[in-house]
Every structure is written in structure tokens, then in C-alpha cells.
Design a protein around this motif. Structure first.
Motif, PDB file in Angstrom:
ATOM      1  N   THR A   1     -21.581  44.811  89.317  1.00  0.00           N
ATOM      2  CA  THR A   1     -20.401  45.531  89.501  1.00  0.00           C
ATOM      3  C   THR A   1     -20.346  45.816  91.020  1.00  0.00           C
ATOM      4  OG1 THR A   1     -20.752  46.605  87.445  1.00  0.00           O
ATOM      5  CG2 THR A   1     -19.205  47.527  89.201  1.00  0.00           C
ATOM      6  N   LYS A   2     -21.369  45.748  91.803  1.00  0.00           N
ATOM      7  CA  LYS A   2     -21.164  46.166  93.197  1.00  0.00           C
ATOM      8  C   LYS A   2     -20.790  45.020  94.023  1.00  0.00           C
ATOM      9  CE  LYS A   2     -24.820  46.408  95.985  1.00  0.00           C
ATOM     10  NZ  LYS A   2     -25.830  46.633  97.066  1.00  0.00           N
ATOM     11  N   LEU A   3     -21.477  43.955  93.760  1.00  0.00           N
ATOM     12  CA  LEU A   3     -21.165  42.635  94.161  1.00  0.00           C
ATOM     13  C   LEU A   3     -19.739  42.147  94.048  1.00  0.00           C
ATOM     14  CD1 LEU A   3     -24.434  40.618  93.555  1.00  0.00           C
ATOM     15  CD2 LEU A   3     -23.261  41.034  95.925  1.00  0.00           C
ATOM     16  N   ARG A   4     -19.303  42.309  92.719  1.00  0.00           N
ATOM     17  CA  ARG A   4     -17.724  42.246  92.446  1.00  0.00           C
ATOM     18  C   ARG A   4     -16.835  42.848  93.453  1.00  0.00           C
ATOM     19  NH1 ARG A   4     -17.212  39.497  87.146  1.00  0.00           N
ATOM     20  NH2 ARG A   4     -19.364  39.630  86.157  1.00  0.00           N
ATOM     21  N   GLU A   5     -17.177  44.212  93.638  1.00  0.00           N
ATOM     22  CA  GLU A   5     -16.281  44.939  94.580  1.00  0.00           C
ATOM     23  C   GLU A   5     -16.258  44.427  95.855  1.00  0.00           C
ATOM     24  OE1 GLU A   5     -17.768  48.839  93.791  1.00  0.00           O
ATOM     25  OE2 GLU A   5     -16.928  49.090  91.820  1.00  0.00           O
ATOM     26  N   GLU A   6     -17.710  44.098  96.322  1.00  0.00           N
ATOM     27  CA  GLU A   6     -17.400  43.643  97.812  1.00  0.00           C
ATOM     28  C   GLU A   6     -16.804  42.303  97.877  1.00  0.00           C
ATOM     29  OE1 GLU A   6     -21.363  43.185  98.933  1.00  0.00           O
ATOM     30  OE2 GLU A   6     -22.162  45.210  98.542  1.00  0.00           O
ATOM     31  N   ILE A   7     -16.995  41.514  96.965  1.00  0.00           N
ATOM     32  CA  ILE A   7     -16.304  40.351  96.942  1.00  0.00           C
ATOM     33  C   ILE A   7     -14.719  40.341  96.929  1.00  0.00           C
ATOM     34  CG2 ILE A   7     -15.567  38.024  95.831  1.00  0.00           C
ATOM     35  CD1 ILE A   7     -18.649  38.090  95.011  1.00  0.00           C
ATOM     36  N   ALA A   8     -14.112  41.234  96.165  1.00  0.00           N
ATOM     37  CA  ALA A   8     -12.849  41.669  96.429  1.00  0.00           C
ATOM     38  C   ALA A   8     -12.232  42.287  97.593  1.00  0.00           C
ATOM     39  CB  ALA A   8     -12.431  42.604  95.009  1.00  0.00           C
ATOM     40  N   GLU A   9     -13.052  43.169  98.115  1.00  0.00           N
ATOM     41  CA  GLU A   9     -12.861  43.774  99.279  1.00  0.00           C
ATOM     42  C   GLU A   9     -12.714  42.803 100.448  1.00  0.00           C
ATOM     43  OE1 GLU A   9     -12.058  46.574 102.478  1.00  0.00           O
ATOM     44  OE2 GLU A   9     -11.810  46.737 100.027  1.00  0.00           O
ATOM     45  N   LEU A  10     -13.803  41.651 100.209  1.00  0.00           N
ATOM     46  CA  LEU A  10     -13.887  40.719 101.498  1.00  0.00           C
ATOM     47  C   LEU A  10     -12.583  39.875 101.394  1.00  0.00           C
ATOM     48  CD1 LEU A  10     -17.711  40.135 101.448  1.00  0.00           C
ATOM     49  CD2 LEU A  10     -16.348  40.656 103.573  1.00  0.00           C
ATOM     50  N   LYS A  11     -12.137  39.425 100.133  1.00  0.00           N
ATOM     51  CA  LYS A  11     -10.865  38.684  99.933  1.00  0.00           C
ATOM     52  C   LYS A  11      -9.863  39.561 100.261  1.00  0.00           C
ATOM     53  CE  LYS A  11     -12.252  35.854  95.854  1.00  0.00           C
ATOM     54  NZ  LYS A  11     -12.076  35.626  94.603  1.00  0.00           N
ATOM     55  N   ARG A  12      -9.532  40.781 100.371  1.00  0.00           N
ATOM     56  CA  ARG A  12      -8.429  41.574 100.747  1.00  0.00           C
ATOM     57  C   ARG A  12      -8.545  41.344 102.337  1.00  0.00           C
ATOM     58  NH1 ARG A  12      -7.334  45.894 103.246  1.00  0.00           N
ATOM     59  NH2 ARG A  12      -9.615  46.603 103.170  1.00  0.00           N
ATOM     60  N   ARG A  13      -9.593  41.691 102.922  1.00  0.00           N
ATOM     61  CA  ARG A  13      -9.728  41.518 104.176  1.00  0.00           C
ATOM     62  C   ARG A  13      -9.535  40.548 104.841  1.00  0.00           C
ATOM     63  NH1 ARG A  13     -15.278  44.342 105.931  1.00  0.00           N
ATOM     64  NH2 ARG A  13     -14.470  43.860 107.829  1.00  0.00           N
ATOM     65  N   LEU A  14      -9.987  39.286 104.267  1.00  0.00           N
ATOM     66  CA  LEU A  14      -9.795  37.936 104.663  1.00  0.00           C
ATOM     67  C   LEU A  14      -7.937  37.461 104.658  1.00  0.00           C
ATOM     68  CD1 LEU A  14     -10.857  35.135 105.582  1.00  0.00           C
ATOM     69  CD2 LEU A  14     -10.690  34.531 103.076  1.00  0.00           C
ATOM     70  N   SER A  15      -7.396  38.031 103.395  1.00  0.00           N
ATOM     71  CA  SER A  15      -5.991  37.851 103.427  1.00  0.00           C
ATOM     72  C   SER A  15      -5.020  38.637 104.682  1.00  0.00           C
ATOM     73  CB  SER A  15      -5.281  38.149 102.193  1.00  0.00           C
ATOM     74  OG  SER A  15      -5.660  39.599 102.047  1.00  0.00           O
ATOM     75  N   THR A  16      -5.756  39.758 105.131  1.00  0.00           N
ATOM     76  CA  THR A  16      -5.055  40.495 106.115  1.00  0.00           C
ATOM     77  C   THR A  16      -5.557  40.067 107.509  1.00  0.00           C
ATOM     78  OG1 THR A  16      -6.899  42.339 106.095  1.00  0.00           O
ATOM     79  CG2 THR A  16      -4.601  42.636 104.757  1.00  0.00           C
ATOM     80  N   GLY A  17      -6.482  39.417 107.704  1.00  0.00           N
ATOM     81  CA  GLY A  17      -6.976  38.639 108.894  1.00  0.00           C
ATOM     82  C   GLY A  17      -8.168  39.532 109.569  1.00  0.00           C
ATOM     83  N   GLU A  18      -8.833  40.439 108.778  1.00  0.00           N
ATOM     84  CA  GLU A  18      -9.831  41.121 109.525  1.00  0.00           C
ATOM     85  C   GLU A  18     -11.096  40.509 109.528  1.00  0.00           C
ATOM     86  OE1 GLU A  18     -10.202  45.140 107.852  1.00  0.00           O
ATOM     87  OE2 GLU A  18      -8.000  45.212 107.271  1.00  0.00           O
ATOM     88  N   VAL A  19     -11.344  39.538 108.507  1.00  0.00           N
ATOM     89  CA  VAL A  19     -12.453  38.868 108.497  1.00  0.00           C
ATOM     90  C   VAL A  19     -12.368  37.457 108.938  1.00  0.00           C
ATOM     91  CG1 VAL A  19     -14.252  37.840 106.597  1.00  0.00           C
ATOM     92  CG2 VAL A  19     -13.345  40.260 106.577  1.00  0.00           C
ATOM     93  N   GLN A  20     -13.127  37.088 109.783  1.00  0.00           N
ATOM     94  CA  GLN A  20     -12.961  35.698 110.350  1.00  0.00           C
ATOM     95  C   GLN A  20     -14.201  34.696 109.494  1.00  0.00           C
ATOM     96  OE1 GLN A  20     -10.597  34.705 112.276  1.00  0.00           O
ATOM     97  NE2 GLN A  20      -9.801  36.706 112.461  1.00  0.00           N
ATOM     98  N   ASN A  21     -15.433  34.966 109.215  1.00  0.00           N
ATOM     99  CA  ASN A  21     -16.327  34.211 108.697  1.00  0.00           C
ATOM    100  C   ASN A  21     -16.006  34.191 107.253  1.00  0.00           C
ATOM    101  OD1 ASN A  21     -18.544  33.199 108.115  1.00  0.00           O
ATOM    102  ND2 ASN A  21     -20.115  34.559 108.957  1.00  0.00           N
ATOM    103  N   VAL A  22     -15.778  32.939 106.555  1.00  0.00           N
ATOM    104  CA  VAL A  22     -15.313  33.005 105.253  1.00  0.00           C
ATOM    105  C   VAL A  22     -16.774  32.742 104.576  1.00  0.00           C
ATOM    106  CG1 VAL A  22     -13.587  31.941 103.737  1.00  0.00           C
ATOM    107  CG2 VAL A  22     -13.892  31.343 106.032  1.00  0.00           C
ATOM    108  N   ARG A  23     -17.779  32.322 105.188  1.00  0.00           N
ATOM    109  CA  ARG A  23     -19.108  32.007 104.423  1.00  0.00           C
ATOM    110  C   ARG A  23     -19.667  33.046 103.892  1.00  0.00           C
ATOM    111  NH1 ARG A  23     -22.399  27.851 105.076  1.00  0.00           N
ATOM    112  NH2 ARG A  23     -21.461  26.054 105.767  1.00  0.00           N
ATOM    113  N   VAL A  24     -19.360  34.434 104.214  1.00  0.00           N
ATOM    114  CA  VAL A  24     -19.758  35.729 103.678  1.00  0.00           C
ATOM    115  C   VAL A  24     -19.271  35.660 102.263  1.00  0.00           C
ATOM    116  CG1 VAL A  24     -19.665  38.086 103.846  1.00  0.00           C
ATOM    117  CG2 VAL A  24     -19.825  36.953 105.862  1.00  0.00           C
ATOM    118  N   ILE A  25     -18.207  35.406 102.041  1.00  0.00           N
ATOM    119  CA  ILE A  25     -17.654  35.430 100.591  1.00  0.00           C
ATOM    120  C   ILE A  25     -18.467  34.500  99.831  1.00  0.00           C
ATOM    121  CG2 ILE A  25     -15.579  35.035  99.068  1.00  0.00           C
ATOM    122  CD1 ILE A  25     -14.088  35.910 101.517  1.00  0.00           C
ATOM    123  N   ARG A  26     -18.854  33.328 100.340  1.00  0.00           N
ATOM    124  CA  ARG A  26     -19.323  32.478  99.742  1.00  0.00           C
ATOM    125  C   ARG A  26     -20.780  32.910  99.316  1.00  0.00           C
ATOM    126  NH1 ARG A  26     -20.069  26.776 102.393  1.00  0.00           N
ATOM    127  NH2 ARG A  26     -17.788  26.966 102.427  1.00  0.00           N
TER     128      ARG A  26
END
Length: 66
Positions: A19-44
Motif C-alpha cells: 500500500t505504501k509503495l502504491r501511494e509513493e508511485i502515485a505521488e511520484l507520477k503526479r510530481r513527474l507530470s508537474t515537472g517536480e521530478v526529473q529522474n524517472v528511474r525512481v518510479i521504475r
């Protein structure tokens, strides 16, 4: 996360971890779409961790049902 560390966890811990990992992935995807995250490998990496957790969880549930 290493697979050896994941195998030491109980089924309840594995469900909370998934559950925690699913929430982190969703948060990272949201931050990626807004441009806050540059490193896509974290999501992978998080997705691979989630896959490991779910695999071990299904193995443990199969053992309990036998």
C-alpha cells in the motif's frame, strides 16, 4: 529493497508495504507530470519493489492455504 529483506516480513507487513509503495508511485507520477521530478528511474525502481513485494506476498498466501 532486497528480496531477502522482503521475505523476512509477515503477510500483514507486506500488505502495508505494498500500500505504501502504491501511494509513493502515485505521488511520484503526479510530481513527474508537474515537472517536480526529473529522474524517472525512481518510479521504475519503486514499481520493481512493488512487484517483489506482491510476488512474495502471493507465495506466502499460497503456503498458508495449503
Amino acid at each position: 529493497m532486497k528480496i531477502a529483506d522482503i521475505r523476512k516480513l509477515s503477510t500483514a507487513d507486506l500488505t502495508t508495504e505494498s500500500t505504501k509503495l502504491r501511494e509513493e508511485i502515485a505521488e511520484l507520477k503526479r510530481r513527474l507530470s508537474t515537472g517536480e521530478v526529473q529522474n524517472v528511474r525512481v518510479i521504475r525502481g519503486k514499481r520493481k519493489d512493488l512487484a517483489r513485494v506482491l510476488t512474495v506476498l502471493s507465495e506466502q498466501l499460497a503456503k498458508e492455504n495449503i
